[in-house]
Structure formats: C-alpha cells, structure tokens
Design an enzyme around this catalytic site. Sequence first.
Site, PDB file in Angstrom:
ATOM      1  N   ASP A  75      13.207 -19.987 -20.696  1.00  0.00           N
ATOM      2  CA  ASP A  75      11.784 -19.632 -20.721  1.00  0.00           C
ATOM      3  C   ASP A  75      11.360 -18.997 -19.405  1.00  0.00           C
ATOM      4  O   ASP A  75      12.019 -19.162 -18.362  1.00  0.00           O
ATOM      5  CB  ASP A  75      10.911 -20.848 -21.045  1.00  0.00           C
ATOM      6  CG  ASP A  75      11.027 -21.962 -20.010  1.00  0.00           C
ATOM      7  OD1 ASP A  75      12.138 -22.168 -19.478  1.00  0.00           O
ATOM      8  OD2 ASP A  75      10.016 -22.637 -19.732  1.00  0.00           O
ATOM      9  N   GLU A 144      11.847 -25.305 -19.122  1.00  0.00           N
ATOM     10  CA  GLU A 144      11.904 -25.729 -17.724  1.00  0.00           C
ATOM     11  C   GLU A 144      10.607 -25.420 -17.002  1.00  0.00           C
ATOM     12  O   GLU A 144      10.151 -26.192 -16.145  1.00  0.00           O
ATOM     13  CB  GLU A 144      13.072 -25.034 -17.022  1.00  0.00           C
ATOM     14  CG  GLU A 144      13.360 -25.543 -15.604  1.00  0.00           C
ATOM     15  CD  GLU A 144      12.540 -24.865 -14.512  1.00  0.00           C
ATOM     16  OE1 GLU A 144      12.517 -25.367 -13.384  1.00  0.00           O
ATOM     17  OE2 GLU A 144      11.893 -23.823 -14.798  1.00  0.00           O
TER      18      GLU A 144
END
Length: 402
Positions: A75, A144
């Site tokens: 991400d 994350e």
Amino acid sequence: MEPACITRFREYLQVNTMQPTPDYAACEKYLRKQAEDIGLEFKALELAPGKPTIVMIWRGTDPSLKSLVLNSHTDVVPVFEEFWDYPPFSAARVPTDDGDFRIYARGSQDMKIVGSCYLEAIRILKAQGKKPLRNVYLTFVPDEEIGGVDGMQKFLLTPDFKEMNAGFALDEGIANPGPELYAFYGERSSNAVYFVCRGNTGHGSQFITETASAKVLAISQELMAFRDAEEQKLIKAYGEVNQSNLGTVTTVNLNIIQGGVQINVVPDSFRVEFDIRVAPDTDLTEFNKWLQSIADKNDSELHHHHEIVASGVSDIGPSNRFWKTMCDVVEKKGLKTINAIFPAATDSRYLRRAGIPAIGISPLRNIPVLLHVHNEYVNESLFMEGVDLYTDLIDELSNLKD
C-alpha cells in the site's frame, strides 16, 4: 530503449494501491504474474476481506535451516494530485540532463522499489542457475501505511508464518541525501494518545473559570516543553537533527484539536491528540505513567489510540552472522552504512516482537527523502544499483551456513 526490469517496476508503480481504498486485487494479479515468470511458489492469504498477504517462496536445498525473509508492503499513502508534475500513478519516465531517468510515482521510494528489487534480484540469481541453501520468503503485506493490523500483525499469527521458520528479515529503510545507506536495526515505539478535557461552559463574553481550553493549554505546554528538551538533546549531542539521530530521542507533536460549537459559546469539552514516538531506551510503562499524571492534575482523561507495545531492537553485534554478512556485502560494493534507529514505524516492529532480527535498508542514496511528499521519484540508475545490491545480499544471506 527501456530495460525490461524498469518496465516491470513501472507496471508495479502503476497499480493504484493508495489508501484508503487500495486496489489490492490488481496488485495480487501483478505479483502472481511476477512469481510465475520467475518460477516462485505463490500464496495469497486473505487474512482480512479484500486484503491479501502475498507470500512467494524460493525453496532452499536445506529447508531445515532458518529462512531469509524479504518483506515489503504494497500500500501507499494518499496523494494531492494537483501538486504533482506528473500523474502519481503513471510512473512517468523522465530523462535528466546527466543521461539518467527519473521515475515519478507514489510508492517509488516508499516502498515498491524494494519489493521490485527483491524480485529482479532473484530473477537474476535463478537465471544464473543458482539455488539458495536456505528457504527464501518474499512477503508483500497490506496496510502498513495504516498500522499493519490487517497485514503483518495478523500474518504473524498464522500457521503459514510459523512454517517459514524465519531467521532474519530485510525490510524498508529511508533514502539518504548522502552517499551512505541507512541500516535501521530498531525503531521507536508509536505511542499516540489523546486527552479529553472537560470544563465549565458559558457565554463567550465572560471570564469563565476552569474551562476545557485552559486544561488543553496546560497539557499542551507541558508536553511541548518536553518536546523542546528532547530536541535540544539532539542538538547538544550532534549539532543538528537528522534521520540518523532522530530515533534516539522521543518526539511529541500536537496534531489534532477538536471542540467548540460556536464563536460566542465557551466549549464544555476539547479533545487534543498527540503523535508520540518513544525512544527504545525509554521505559514505556514509566513514560505512560507520566502522561497519566499530566491528565490527572488537569482533571482530564488520557486515552491511547492503540495497544502499547515496545518495538525493540535487533542485535547488530558479532553474534548476529546475518548482520555481519550484510555489512560485508555492502562493504564489498564500496558502500558504507549508517546504523540507526528508524524514526517512524514499519512492519519490522512486528517481526522483532516475534524474535526475528530485522534490518530496514533502502538502496537509495544521494537522493532527497521523498516518502509521503509530492513528486515522489527515484532515479533509474539507483534502481539498477539496488537490484545489483540485493542480488548479492540475497545470494550471500540465503547461503549462509549454520
């Protein structure tokens, strides 16, 4: 002509995995194709709906040995597209005056470059006919950038993780404007808190006593005084504040204040939020007792945004042969590392809590730190340099004998 590895890197950058709605399905499709092309085993574990944790496996000749883990997150953080010179998910390849190219994209530094370097390095090693002694696991984890709760944190609780028998991990680092590579062996503990302050209300034209705003000011002043003292520690010890020393102290930032309904009404409550990153050598329990004492003397409530867990550090002494091997590879490349505490938070904190030594390293040097900012880019030459570095790192670390 564009090198094939650059084309693949740009394709990864073009997958829009921006929070809060990452296209994880497209990301999984891209990574599956890379695994198939290289010849790696592939698993997609959906530990949270629509959020696959990807595991690729390069089997070693002695799987009884502890494995090498190559971690990266898929991400990326949001963008303000109007401030970008090129569309942030176009991965525009722009020539420079010195014959290099810049690749502009969100995630180019943080941290799709590292995941791509892993893949290209193993592609090279396999093409050379090499086989690792230890199993090598590539983990591409989600979320994350929003804490990793549905990513690495959940993955560590699975049988798949236990089967990995992990012995050492590489993860993300930070670019360095200087010539060295940062090697992060620990990080500060995220300790975000908020205070709820309540007080007397009334008309805005009066001198109201014991107001919520007075309590906010008192709490803020005490925490900001602590913040200033921590900053002065760095300046006194190092003469400046930078990425190599920031992790040695605790930082405090007041980032959100909520309250008030109308300009002529004294609010009866405020909520004030602080992002606090606690240095590894600070006792978290005692630190939070101090925060509670500040709340108590100002008749306010203290709340924590998340579970309080110390991040820990990895051993970088002579007993850690993985660390020594990594340093030897870097030295043979004519490079040097700056060994430091990571100033923010990464998925390595979960690995370290599980007892796995983890080092955050980035191949980026002589380039501005552009994670989370507008016009994030990497130089093509640095990507190629990173592939070369990880080729040797993976080869040496995966063939380290017990």
